[in-house]
Design an enzyme around this catalytic site. Structure first.
Site, PDB file in Angstrom:
ATOM      1  N   HIS A 283       0.833  -1.212   0.000  1.00 32.89           N
ATOM      2  CA  HIS A 283       0.000   0.000   0.000  1.00 32.89           C
ATOM      3  C   HIS A 283       0.864   1.257   0.000  1.00 32.89           C
ATOM      4  O   HIS A 283       2.078   1.183   0.227  1.00 32.89           O
ATOM      5  CB  HIS A 283      -0.993   0.037   1.164  1.00 32.89           C
ATOM      6  CG  HIS A 283      -0.577  -0.754   2.356  1.00 32.89           C
ATOM      7  ND1 HIS A 283       0.419  -0.365   3.196  1.00 32.89           N
ATOM      8  CD2 HIS A 283      -1.021  -1.955   2.822  1.00 32.89           C
ATOM      9  CE1 HIS A 283       0.566  -1.264   4.152  1.00 32.89           C
ATOM     10  NE2 HIS A 283      -0.280  -2.245   3.949  1.00 32.89           N
TER      11      HIS A 283
ATOM     12  N   GLU B 198       2.538   0.969   7.385  1.00 29.97           N
ATOM     13  CA  GLU B 198       1.684   0.179   8.281  1.00 29.97           C
ATOM     14  C   GLU B 198       2.430  -0.214   9.545  1.00 29.97           C
ATOM     15  O   GLU B 198       3.484  -0.839   9.489  1.00 29.97           O
ATOM     16  CB  GLU B 198       1.236  -1.090   7.532  1.00 29.97           C
ATOM     17  CG  GLU B 198       0.613  -2.167   8.409  1.00 29.97           C
ATOM     18  CD  GLU B 198       0.240  -3.423   7.609  1.00 29.97           C
ATOM     19  OE1 GLU B 198      -0.365  -3.273   6.522  1.00 29.97           O
ATOM     20  OE2 GLU B 198       0.576  -4.530   8.055  1.00 29.97           O
TER      21      GLU B 198
ATOM     22  N   GLU C 148      -8.634   0.335   3.910  1.00 33.39           N
ATOM     23  CA  GLU C 148      -8.272  -1.067   3.758  1.00 33.39           C
ATOM     24  C   GLU C 148      -8.826  -1.627   2.439  1.00 33.39           C
ATOM     25  O   GLU C 148      -8.351  -2.648   1.940  1.00 33.39           O
ATOM     26  CB  GLU C 148      -8.837  -1.794   4.986  1.00 33.39           C
ATOM     27  CG  GLU C 148      -8.585  -3.246   5.122  1.00 33.39           C
ATOM     28  CD  GLU C 148      -7.124  -3.652   5.192  1.00 33.39           C
ATOM     29  OE1 GLU C 148      -6.253  -2.829   5.476  1.00 33.39           O
ATOM     30  OE2 GLU C 148      -6.885  -4.841   4.928  1.00 33.39           O
TER      31      GLU C 148
ATOM     32  N   HIS D 164      -1.788  15.830  29.891  1.00 36.33           N
ATOM     33  CA  HIS D 164      -0.581  16.056  29.091  1.00 36.33           C
ATOM     34  C   HIS D 164      -0.974  16.404  27.657  1.00 36.33           C
ATOM     35  O   HIS D 164      -2.157  16.349  27.303  1.00 36.33           O
ATOM     36  CB  HIS D 164       0.299  14.791  29.075  1.00 36.33           C
ATOM     37  CG  HIS D 164      -0.351  13.639  28.352  1.00 36.33           C
ATOM     38  ND1 HIS D 164      -1.320  12.852  28.912  1.00 36.33           N
ATOM     39  CD2 HIS D 164      -0.202  13.161  27.080  1.00 36.33           C
ATOM     40  CE1 HIS D 164      -1.724  11.936  28.037  1.00 36.33           C
ATOM     41  NE2 HIS D 164      -1.064  12.105  26.918  1.00 36.33           N
TER      42      HIS D 164
ATOM     43  N   HIS E 135       0.945  16.251  23.421  1.00 35.26           N
ATOM     44  CA  HIS E 135       2.107  15.836  22.625  1.00 35.26           C
ATOM     45  C   HIS E 135       2.496  17.004  21.724  1.00 35.26           C
ATOM     46  O   HIS E 135       1.725  17.379  20.846  1.00 35.26           O
ATOM     47  CB  HIS E 135       1.775  14.577  21.822  1.00 35.26           C
ATOM     48  CG  HIS E 135       1.363  13.453  22.723  1.00 35.26           C
ATOM     49  ND1 HIS E 135       2.277  12.704  23.426  1.00 35.26           N
ATOM     50  CD2 HIS E 135       0.140  12.995  23.085  1.00 35.26           C
ATOM     51  CE1 HIS E 135       1.632  11.828  24.175  1.00 35.26           C
ATOM     52  NE2 HIS E 135       0.328  11.982  23.984  1.00 35.26           N
TER      53      HIS E 135
ATOM     54  N   GLU F  41      -2.268  12.391  18.354  1.00 34.48           N
ATOM     55  CA  GLU F  41      -2.248  11.058  18.977  1.00 34.48           C
ATOM     56  C   GLU F  41      -3.450  10.254  18.520  1.00 34.48           C
ATOM     57  O   GLU F  41      -4.583  10.728  18.574  1.00 34.48           O
ATOM     58  CB  GLU F  41      -2.281  11.195  20.510  1.00 34.48           C
ATOM     59  CG  GLU F  41      -2.456   9.848  21.213  1.00 34.48           C
ATOM     60  CD  GLU F  41      -2.632   9.969  22.733  1.00 34.48           C
ATOM     61  OE1 GLU F  41      -2.074  10.906  23.334  1.00 34.48           O
ATOM     62  OE2 GLU F  41      -3.336   9.111  23.302  1.00 34.48           O
TER      63      GLU F  41
ATOM     64  N   HIS G 132      -5.114  16.475  27.207  1.00 38.13           N
ATOM     65  CA  HIS G 132      -6.042  15.390  27.547  1.00 38.13           C
ATOM     66  C   HIS G 132      -5.457  14.582  28.693  1.00 38.13           C
ATOM     67  O   HIS G 132      -4.259  14.638  28.960  1.00 38.13           O
ATOM     68  CB  HIS G 132      -6.295  14.491  26.331  1.00 38.13           C
ATOM     69  CG  HIS G 132      -5.061  13.961  25.674  1.00 38.13           C
ATOM     70  ND1 HIS G 132      -4.288  14.723  24.815  1.00 38.13           N
ATOM     71  CD2 HIS G 132      -4.426  12.765  25.770  1.00 38.13           C
ATOM     72  CE1 HIS G 132      -3.257  14.009  24.412  1.00 38.13           C
ATOM     73  NE2 HIS G 132      -3.309  12.816  24.979  1.00 38.13           N
TER      74      HIS G 132
END
Ligand SMILES: *[C@@H]1O[C@H](CO)[C@@H](O)[C@H](O)[C@H]1NC(C)=O
Ligand SMILES: *[C@@H]1O[C@H](CO)[C@@H](O)[C@H](O)[C@H]1NC(C)=O
Ligand SMILES: *[C@@H]1O[C@H](CO)[C@@H](O)[C@H](O)[C@H]1NC(C)=O
Length: 464
Positions: A175, A179, A240, A354, A356, A361, A400
């Protein structure tokens, strides 16, 4: 129930009136009921009377936490409430229906949000249980996915939950996206070859991870007990349904070209599949993996470029409220833009507040029950309730926490698109800021300032 009956009663009355006094403009076939209502039903009639007032009282008992100040926002376990109501303190009111109690019971923070929620954030939740399943052939398995079709703001990553029965294959394919995968249950054999012709084969089991770079063709075959795994792609719009399958690359090239390409007679291609195989039953893989270790002059994929990482064998970092395991390119170099954590939170515990700084995420809930509040600048906040099988999504630098709201351990996976697993913890930030600045800004009492921690907690313990 009674009010529903009187509502239908009212409808029946209205229909009766139509039958009793056909209006002139009603078009009807002999013997058939009218499709449209009568003009007599238009309003402002002097003898119009509303019938069927319900005098039923809604019977309910509030949970103790619903009587608190709404800003306290304790978790409400509506699975233990008789007739849960959207009420917190002096906010909200009763719900007479229509409603779906099944949704309300497991999404208490939607029905009765904490008083600190405000406005509308992105939708940060997708239960795989709402994804349409795609069947494999011959009871060989299934797959369901989350992508931007169902979560439009989850643009950086998409996910697939796939099951293969013992011996079943996920067909040879490649693909455009990369992945990254976590084995959720059972074990499977994975194999691939890279652009240098180097080969790869390995067996992976529950808790292990694999990675296939864009374009690298690979296949997956379930071993004895079958396998279920989670795939995460570095493109939120990944589907997919759009992978390059071996069956399809063969069936969509002229047979004369295949014949020339492989130096084989045309007849060699008489039986190639004309339809995709995708997930299909197979001959069980040989127990001894070395039988499938194809080695050529190009050699094998070097160990430091391995497509698998036996994450199940990495010990967890234990903290007061649970444990964390981190994987990123430091230990798994081939997955150069994937950093992830498996977090286990004990009952009552919480992955601390926290964000990122460098990545969105993508989260998958593996076990237990949780809730999280997504806070987005400047003032919006939504609290979501999650269960095993749900996907969560928290955009870059949006704060979050993830609180265990159940009676058993909570386990979830955080995946980032970055080469280091990093977060900024609210507790460490405030604890490491000059106390005078904190006091001036947040008006915390002196006693509280003295207790702030300067270390990252990852997971905090808490009362059940
Ligand atoms: C894996 O699947 C088996 C069979 O359904 C089940 O008994 C087991 O609990 C599962 N393991 C996990 C970790 O879910
Ligand atoms: C496959 O063979 C190569 C070369 O002999 C060896 O280095 C590698 O470890 C083998 N892989 C497996 C999975 O047995
Ligand atoms: C992998 O290891 C080989 C030799 O073992 C080394 O030459 C190569 O630089 C390493 N590659 C990376 C990306 O570390």
């Amino acid at each position: 129930m009674k009010s529903f009956l009187s509502y239908t009663g009212c409808l029946l009355l209205a229909l009766g009136a139509v039958h009793g006094a056909p209006a002139k403009n009603n078009i009807r076939d002999a013997g058939n009921p009218p499709l449209r209502g009568s003009e007599d039903l238009l309003g402002y009639s002097p003898d119009n009377k509303v019938t069927g007032h319900s005098t039923d009282k809604i019977e309910y008992t509030l949970l103790p936490a619903q009587k608190e100040d709404p800003k306290i926002g304790s978790y409400l376990d509506f699975e233990k409430a008789d007739n849960p109501q959207p009420i917190r303190g002096d906010l909200g009111g009763t719900d007479s229906g229509p409603r779906n109690y099944n949704y309300d019971r497991i999404n208490s923070d939607k029905l009765a949000p904490p008083g600190t929620d405000q406005g509308q954030t992105i939708n940060a939740q997708w239960p795989m249980g709402l994804s349409h399943n795609r069947y494999g052939k011959g009871n060989a398995g299934w797959a369901r996915q989350e992508n931007t079709v169902v979560m439009p703001d989850a643009t950086k990553m998409a996910g697939v939950d796939m099951r293969l029965e013992p011996g079943a294959y996920r067909e040879l394919h490649w693909h455009v996206a990369a992945e990254w995968s976590l084995v959720l249950n059972g074990s499977c054999r994975i194999q691939a070859i890279n652009e240098n012709g180097q080969t790869f084969v390995d067996d992976v089991t529950e808790g292990d991870v694999w990675f296939f770079p864009p374009g690298v063709p690979h296949s997956i075959q379930a071993l004895d007990g079958g396998v279920e795994f989670l795939l995460v792609f570095d493109d939120g719009s990944f589907s997919e349904d759009n992978t390059f399958l071996a069956s399809q690359v063969f069936s969509h090239n002229p047979k004369s070209v295949l014949s020339k390409n492989f130096g084989l007679p045309l007849s060699s291609f008489d039986n190639i599949p004309q339809e995709e195989l995708y997930i299909f039953p197979g001959t069980p893989a040989p127990k001894d993996i070395s039988e499938q270790n194809v080695t050529t002059v190009a050699g094998v994929v070097p160990l430091n470029q391995s497509y698998s990482y036996h994450f199940s064998e990495q010990p967890a970092h234990e903290v007061a409220g649970g444990s964390v395991k981190i994987i990123d390119p430091v230990t798994f170099p081939i997955a150069e833009n994937f950093a992830a954590a498996i977090v286990t939170v004990k009952p009552g515990g919480m992955r601390e507040i926290h964000w990122h700084p460098t990545s969105d995420e993508w989260t998958f809930f593996i076990k237990g029950k949780a809730r999280a509040t997504l806070f987005s600048a400047p003032t919006t906040a939504t609290t979501f309730d999650y269960r095993a099988g749900d996907v969560g999504y928290f955009p870059q630098s949006n704060s979050h926490y993830v609180e265990n709201t159940g009676d058993e351990d909570l386990m979830f996976l955080e995946v980032l698109q970055t080469d280091r697993f990093t977060d900024v913890a609210l507790g460490q930030w405030i604890g490491s800021t000059p106390k005078q600045i904190v006091a001036d800004t947040l008006k915390l009492p002196e006693s509280a300032l003295a207790k702030l921690k300067t270390e990252k907690q990852y997971i905090v313990a808490g009362p059940k």
